[in-house]
Scaffold this active site. Structure first.
Site, PDB file in Angstrom:
ATOM      1  N   ASP A 176     109.586  64.429 172.229  1.00  0.00           N
ATOM      2  CA  ASP A 176     108.468  63.504 172.359  1.00  0.00           C
ATOM      3  C   ASP A 176     107.413  63.836 171.317  1.00  0.00           C
ATOM      4  O   ASP A 176     107.164  65.003 171.018  1.00  0.00           O
ATOM      5  CB  ASP A 176     107.869  63.605 173.766  1.00  0.00           C
ATOM      6  CG  ASP A 176     107.035  62.390 174.134  1.00  0.00           C
ATOM      7  OD1 ASP A 176     106.957  61.455 173.322  1.00  0.00           O
ATOM      8  OD2 ASP A 176     106.479  62.383 175.248  1.00  0.00           O
TER       9      ASP A 176
ATOM     10  N   HIS B 273     112.688  51.644 171.730  1.00  0.00           N
ATOM     11  CA  HIS B 273     111.338  52.092 172.076  1.00  0.00           C
ATOM     12  C   HIS B 273     110.559  52.498 170.837  1.00  0.00           C
ATOM     13  O   HIS B 273     109.384  52.112 170.680  1.00  0.00           O
ATOM     14  CB  HIS B 273     111.421  53.269 173.053  1.00  0.00           C
ATOM     15  CG  HIS B 273     110.113  53.970 173.261  1.00  0.00           C
ATOM     16  ND1 HIS B 273     109.091  53.433 173.996  1.00  0.00           N
ATOM     17  CD2 HIS B 273     109.653  55.171 172.798  1.00  0.00           C
ATOM     18  CE1 HIS B 273     108.056  54.265 174.005  1.00  0.00           C
ATOM     19  NE2 HIS B 273     108.367  55.313 173.279  1.00  0.00           N
TER      20      HIS B 273
END
Length: 322
Positions: free
Chosen positions: A160, A233
């Site tokens: 992330d 995404h």
């Protein structure tokens, strides 16, 4: 707005950002509170915010290598109660984003405390003393304890924050400049708590997961954008303006969870020089571009909170105690 005391110290505060650019820590606490509607509560909050740097020193001196820090950010509805200063140009309450399938809800919050350290005992001790100082002046509406998961991965198994700006790009992406001189050095902050359905997610084959995220799971290599059909995404979260200029934000997301309660999630926190960048990102994720082609990660990750804040400079906070 007129100042009945004639004190304009907030106009002379140094332009020194808070610890927005601190590196990803091993531990974090995300604390959102509302402030009671009394003069006494407001006075208490001003005193605590005005000496926040002192509290960081009180706890942090025990081990400087723990790198304790705390950013505080102010909600739009609380801003006029706290200060006579005009609010930042883009600051407003979080706007619900309702798509055909998923919704990003708007939830309350007057203040956000983003507490970070390399040791979770330091984040714990700081939060304990902070809440003791605030007392019944505030009500906790959300409290999340985050942790670094392996090599900065979320609980879905992917790295992330890969797209975070670095170096000189960090300041230009996350820190307000001369476009809003009264609030230069500050930063817009948006937070959301996402809960994951790990059982459903882990039942997907890895190639299907990679297609949804837009990166390989093991190596964290970015996949090519699709020319037609469903966007990944990472593509939907990439924002460009009408001139084709890409606008980044600074993410400091953290995983959190309670396996005994079946709770697994990611706490999203984005710092941005311009609030519209994050708002556009959420619109692309929840509504889709074109409409209906929403972020398929949302089929497995549900947003349960959403609040917007502004993190002013250290000098702005110090002046509150005056």
């Amino acid at each position: 707005m007129a100042n009945p005391t004639g004190d304009h110290s907030w106009q002379r505060v140094p332009i020194e950002p808070q610890s927005v650019d601190a590196p990803l820590s091993r531990a974090a606490v995300f604390l959102v509170v509302t402030v009671a509607q009394t003069p006494e509560a407001l006075a208490t909050v001003k005193d605590v915010l005005g000496d926040l740097s002192g509290l960081v020193k009180t706890v942090g001196f025990r081990d400087l290598n723990a790198h304790l820090s705390c950013n505080v950010a102010i909600g739009a509805e609380f801003w006029p109660r706290l200060t006579i200063a005009l609010p930042p140009k883009e600051l407003h309450p979080f706007r619900e984003v309702r798509g055909a399938v998923h919704t990003a809800p708007s939830t309350p919050g007057d203040l956000l405390f983003h507490i970070r350290a390399e040791r979770d005992d330091f984040t714990f001790e700081f939060e304990r003393l902070l809440l003791a100082a605030l007392g019944d002046a505030v009500t906790v509406v959300d409290e999340v304890v985050g942790f670094r998961y392996f090599d900065s991965r979320d609980l879905l198994g992917f790295v992330d924050g890969t797209a975070n700006p670095m170096g000189l790009d960090l300041g230009s992406s996350a820190i307000v400049g001369d476009e809003d001189p009264e609030h230069a050095g500050g930063s817009y902050v948006v937070v959301q708590k996402y809960l994951h359905d790990l059982e459903r997610w882990n039942s997907l084959p890895v190639p299907a997961q990679e297609g949804i995220i837009g990166r390989t799971k093991l190596e964290n290599i970015e996949l090519d954008d699709v020319e037609h059909g469903q966007k990944a995404h990472k593509t939907l979260a990439t924002i460009t303006d009408e001139q084709g200029v890409e606008h980044d934000i600074l993410r400091d997301n953290m995983p959190f969870g309670r396996p005994g309660q079946g709770e697994y999630g990611t706490y999203f926190i984005g710092y941005s020089r311009q609030l519209w960048v994050i708002e556009r990102m959420l619109e692309r994720m929840f509504v889709g571009e074109p409409a209906g082609s929403y972020d398929r990660m949302l089929d497995f990750s549900t947003a349960v909170t959403g609040t917007t804040f502004f993190a002013p400079t250290r000098g702005f906070l110090d002046a509150l105690a005056d």
